[in-house]
Design an enzyme around this catalytic site. Structure first.
Site, PDB file in Angstrom:
ATOM      1  N   THR A 204       0.881  -1.176   0.000  1.00 54.76           N
ATOM      2  CA  THR A 204       0.000   0.000   0.000  1.00 54.76           C
ATOM      3  C   THR A 204       0.908   1.212   0.000  1.00 54.76           C
ATOM      4  OG1 THR A 204      -1.818  -1.064   1.162  1.00 54.76           O
ATOM      5  CG2 THR A 204      -1.578   1.303   1.512  1.00 54.76           C
ATOM      6  N   ARG A 232     -15.034  -6.260  -0.100  1.00 52.53           N
ATOM      7  CA  ARG A 232     -14.393  -5.696   1.102  1.00 52.53           C
ATOM      8  C   ARG A 232     -13.679  -4.370   0.782  1.00 52.53           C
ATOM      9  NH1 ARG A 232      -8.803  -4.368   2.597  1.00 52.53           N
ATOM     10  NH2 ARG A 232      -8.665  -4.549   4.851  1.00 52.53           N
ATOM     11  N   GLY A 234     -11.113  -1.521   2.681  1.00 53.56           N
ATOM     12  CA  GLY A 234     -10.249  -1.349   3.853  1.00 53.56           C
ATOM     13  C   GLY A 234     -10.262   0.066   4.390  1.00 53.56           C
ATOM     14  N   ASP A 235      -9.231   0.383   5.138  1.00 51.45           N
ATOM     15  CA  ASP A 235      -9.136   1.713   5.765  1.00 51.45           C
ATOM     16  C   ASP A 235      -8.648   2.781   4.793  1.00 51.45           C
ATOM     17  OD1 ASP A 235      -6.647   0.221   5.761  1.00 51.45           O
ATOM     18  OD2 ASP A 235      -5.772   1.910   6.845  1.00 51.45           O
ATOM     19  N   THR A 255      -0.890   2.186   6.874  1.00 50.28           N
ATOM     20  CA  THR A 255      -0.814   0.926   6.132  1.00 50.28           C
ATOM     21  C   THR A 255      -0.849  -0.229   7.125  1.00 50.28           C
ATOM     22  OG1 THR A 255       0.543  -0.473   4.694  1.00 50.28           O
ATOM     23  CG2 THR A 255       1.732   1.119   6.057  1.00 50.28           C
ATOM     24  N   GLY A 256      -1.531  -1.283   6.764  1.00 49.88           N
ATOM     25  CA  GLY A 256      -1.614  -2.422   7.675  1.00 49.88           C
ATOM     26  C   GLY A 256      -2.983  -3.074   7.594  1.00 49.88           C
ATOM     27  N   GLY A 258      -6.354  -3.296   7.664  1.00 51.54           N
ATOM     28  CA  GLY A 258      -7.325  -2.214   7.551  1.00 51.54           C
ATOM     29  C   GLY A 258      -8.499  -2.250   8.507  1.00 51.54           C
TER      30      GLY A 258
END
Ligand code: ASP
Length: 337
Positions: A204, A232, A234-235, A255-256, A258
């Site tokens: 990301t 889906r 994510g964040d 990043t990670g 989410g």
């Protein structure tokens, strides 16, 4: 004679004032930080040649943003420019190089925010916008909305003459093999929308910047988590979770994993810890990553910059691709701890 002397005095005073102003102007500072994802990134699993490729790519992205900042451009433009370079590079999980969903398609998310006026834009689940960060920027600049998703976002992008490509533009052999491996490993074990263990590619991308006018900006772009299911999101495209910028406190890109960044509203929480709790940037990031995120059993990292140009890059994974520069000459590229 007296008058002449007085006139000379006025002229000298005026020149001094002008010199002072231009000195202040040239003293104005700027800074940029970028990331290319956090995860299990270690010298042992990243061959030297690949490390070099990441280094070159990160430097290229940094230079694109730096060029804008050094010529007096806006933080928001620098953030966008740096992210676009990484989206165009198949090394990263954003734009070209995005990972596959469980249906073996590519669905990308991106967001951008201007700390000057809290203006923001985002796209989610897009499949044909060549540079999703541009999609996000257009939503911010050319629509009344903050987030557009799927077909609607693509329609909007087309109407606004953004570059549209066929979905296969984003595909890479590496990711094609990777999704097969992930699915094999997954077997029948998990029916969850996202299986953390089945998530193998990091990359990301994100950027935060401060320009010479003290404006902050942040942006994030991703293909999301590999093997994601059921549409889906994510964040990364969620303002407050994966991206946030406010001139009065800081700008953050995450990043990670989410789902946890969403639940912690992580990016805005860093800013709030500064403005409401009085923490400095380092402490604010530290609480959110090493206390809140870690206590939930999740992993990831952030890059952040505050209104004074202080920068923080922190993560609880073994590595995070990152690079930074400041107008005082400070700069670097790192991958590991
Ligand atoms: N945060 C991204 C997501 O959950 C993935 C990542 O940053 O690696 O979609």
């Amino acid at each position: 004679m007296k008058h002449l002397l007085f006139l000379c005095f006025l002229l000298i005073a005026d020149n001094c004032a002008n010199a002072q102003t231009s000195m202040n102007e040239t003293k104005k500072t700027y800074a940029l930080v970028i990331h290319g994802g956090a995860g299990n990134i270690m010298p042992d699993n990243l061959p030297k040649e690949l490390q070099e490729r990441y280094k070159i790519s990160l430097e290229k992205a940094l230079a694109a943003g730096e060029q804008i900042l050094s010529s007096g451009g806006a933080a928001i433009d620098a953030v966008q420019a740096a992210i676009m370079v990484m989206e165009d590079d198949s090394l990263f999980n954003a734009g070209k190089g995005s990972v596959y969903t469980n249906e073996e398609k590519i669905e990308m998310d991106a967001s951008i925010m201007d700390g000057k006026d809290l203006n923001a834009g985002a796209v989610a689940g897009v499949t044909t916008i060549k540079n999703p960060i541009m999609g996000a920027r257009y939503v911010m600049d050319k629509s009344k909305h903050v987030m557009l998703s799927g077909k609607g976002a693509e329609h909007f992008a087309k109407d606004n003459d953004l570059e549209i490509v066929k979905p296969d533009y984003f595909e890479t052999q590496y990711n094609k093999k990777d999704i097969k491996k992930i699915k094999e490993r997954e077997g029948k074990k998990s029916s969850l929308p996202v299986d953390k263990d089945a998530y193998s590619k990091y990359g990301t991308v994100g950027a935060v910047a401060m320009d010479i006018n003290g404006n902050l900006a942040a942006g994030t772009s991703t293909g999301g988590m590999a093997n994601k299911k059921f549409g889906r999101i994510g964040d990364s495209p969620i303002i407050g979770a994966g991206t946030y910028a406010d001139n009065s406190s800081c700008a953050v890109s995450c990043t990670g994993w989410g789902e946890y960044f969403i639940r912690l509203v992580l990016a805005k929480s860093v800013c709030d810890r500064m403005s409401l709790q009085g923490l400095n940037l380092r402490a604010a990031v530290d609480v959110m990553i090493h206390d809140k995120l870690e206590n939930m059993g999740a992993t990831g990292g952030v890059i952040a910059i505050d209104k004074n140009g202080n920068i923080v890059m922190d993560f609880n994974t073994s590595g995070m691709y990152r690079a930074w520069m400041k107008s005082n000459g400070e700069r670097g590229v790192k991958m590991f701890e």
